[in-house]
Design an enzyme around this catalytic site. Structure first.
Site, PDB file in Angstrom:
ATOM      1  N   LYS A 181      -2.888  -3.294  -9.752  1.00 11.89           N
ATOM      2  CA  LYS A 181      -2.681  -1.932  -9.270  1.00 11.89           C
ATOM      3  C   LYS A 181      -3.800  -0.970  -9.335  1.00 11.89           C
ATOM      4  O   LYS A 181      -4.437  -0.663 -10.108  1.00 11.89           O
ATOM      5  CB  LYS A 181      -1.537  -1.396  -9.909  1.00 11.89           C
ATOM      6  CG  LYS A 181      -0.978  -0.172  -9.536  1.00 11.89           C
ATOM      7  CD  LYS A 181       0.315   0.375 -10.100  1.00 11.89           C
ATOM      8  CE  LYS A 181       0.559   1.533  -9.291  1.00 11.89           C
ATOM      9  NZ  LYS A 181       1.988   2.044  -9.898  1.00 11.89           N
ATOM     10  N   ASP A 208      11.312   6.291 -10.214  1.00 13.22           N
ATOM     11  CA  ASP A 208      11.473   5.924  -8.977  1.00 13.22           C
ATOM     12  C   ASP A 208      12.331   4.778  -9.074  1.00 13.22           C
ATOM     13  O   ASP A 208      11.644   3.492  -8.628  1.00 13.22           O
ATOM     14  CB  ASP A 208      10.190   5.558  -8.243  1.00 13.22           C
ATOM     15  CG  ASP A 208      10.020   5.253  -7.028  1.00 13.22           C
ATOM     16  OD1 ASP A 208      11.132   5.588  -6.316  1.00 13.22           O
ATOM     17  OD2 ASP A 208       9.391   4.669  -6.379  1.00 13.22           O
ATOM     18  N   GLN A 264       0.715  -1.226   0.270  1.00 12.48           N
ATOM     19  CA  GLN A 264      -0.134   0.015   0.090  1.00 12.48           C
ATOM     20  C   GLN A 264       0.867   1.121  -0.148  1.00 12.48           C
ATOM     21  O   GLN A 264       1.608   1.554   0.857  1.00 12.48           O
ATOM     22  CB  GLN A 264      -0.679   0.010   1.209  1.00 12.48           C
ATOM     23  CG  GLN A 264      -1.941   1.265   1.374  1.00 12.48           C
ATOM     24  CD  GLN A 264      -3.040   1.018   2.687  1.00 12.48           C
ATOM     25  OE1 GLN A 264      -2.975  -0.083   2.996  1.00 12.48           O
ATOM     26  NE2 GLN A 264      -3.532   2.346   2.669  1.00 12.48           N
ATOM     27  N   GLY A 265       0.665   2.150  -1.090  1.00 10.55           N
ATOM     28  CA  GLY A 265       1.561   3.273  -1.093  1.00 10.55           C
ATOM     29  C   GLY A 265       0.545   4.644  -1.240  1.00 10.55           C
ATOM     30  O   GLY A 265      -0.501   4.585  -1.029  1.00 10.55           O
TER      31      GLY A 265
END
Length: 240
Positions: free
Chosen positions: A32, A133, A11-12
């Site tokens: 996602k 990222d 969980q972001g």
């Protein structure tokens, strides 16, 4: 899709990631999902969700079409903020390095991973795709079957010995860019990930850059710009 058909694995800030299946119970997949943000205006939130969902799926499709190892996209529902993609059965480079570098003589075993990572990032940048990222948690080593057992049960050093494929994941912050600055920042983020989480691997990062340079014709100006990015990063650290 009912809750019983998916399992939350991370969980972001922007998305929830589930392990699930696609079309048949035997085909594992990754879901996602970008949930609605209550602090944003509903119309703006819907537009942003749709835009980011489509942008990520398009990057994955483009990268895969060019032979860059990324998860295959199975299904996109941009209105719901969902992407269903290939499940990569493997371990993150971060966990692979942690296991190998803790073992005697482990630095010799990770060289292939470093070279392969540099080659894959070079191919990504040659396609003018910036990851956004690029950390060792967002690079996977795909595990293979060994002696009849699922590779998930194997130790990480066995994965490398078997020639596990390096796969880039999570392009949610990615973009198309020809800018040397953007590509240099990608490399800098990866380098900082090595320095902060794998101090024993600091000297091995040069293998990543060497492989990057051989796999990307435009690497020299990017590596030169990387020096500038490093200097700016050091100045920010000194100033707090």
């Amino acid at each position: 899709m009912s809750p019983s058909e998916k399992t939350l694995i991370s969980q972001g800030a922007e998305a929830l990631v589930y392990k699930t299946t696609y079309l048949t119970p035997t085909l594992p997949a990754l879901l996602k999902y970008r949930p609605a943000k209550p602090y944003r205006h509903p119309t703006l939130d819907a537009r942003l969700t749709k835009s980011r969902c489509l942008a990520e799926s398009r990057l994955l499709i483009r990268a895969r079409a060019l032979g860059i190892p990324v998860p295959a996209v199975y299904f996109v529902d941009e209105a719901r903020g969902e992407i269903i993609m290939e499940w990569i059965s493997g371990a993150s480079v971060r966990s692979v390095l942690d296991a190998m570098l803790a073992a005697p003589g482990g630095t010799q075993k990770v060289d292939r991973v470093m070279v392969e990572m540099g080659r894959v990032v070079g191919k990504l940048h040659a396609a003018d795709i910036v990851h956004g990222d690029l950390t060792t948690s967002n690079v996977m080593v795909r595990l293979r079957r060994r002696t009849g057992l699922l590779a998930d049960t194997c130790e990480e050093e066995e994965v490398v010995a078997d020639g596990g494929e390096v796969v880039l994941i999570d392009l949610g912050l990615g973009s198309m860019s020809t800018a040397e600055e953007d590509k240099a920042v990608d490399l800098y983020v990866l380098e900082r990930a090595f320095l902060s989480t794998h101090p024993k691997a600091e000297g091995l990062f040069k293998d990543v850059l060497a492989a990057y340079e051989t796999s990307y014709k435009g690497a020299k100006p990017v590596l030169k710009r990387l020096q500038d990015v490093r200097m700016r990063g050091r100045k920010r650290s000194m100033l707090g």
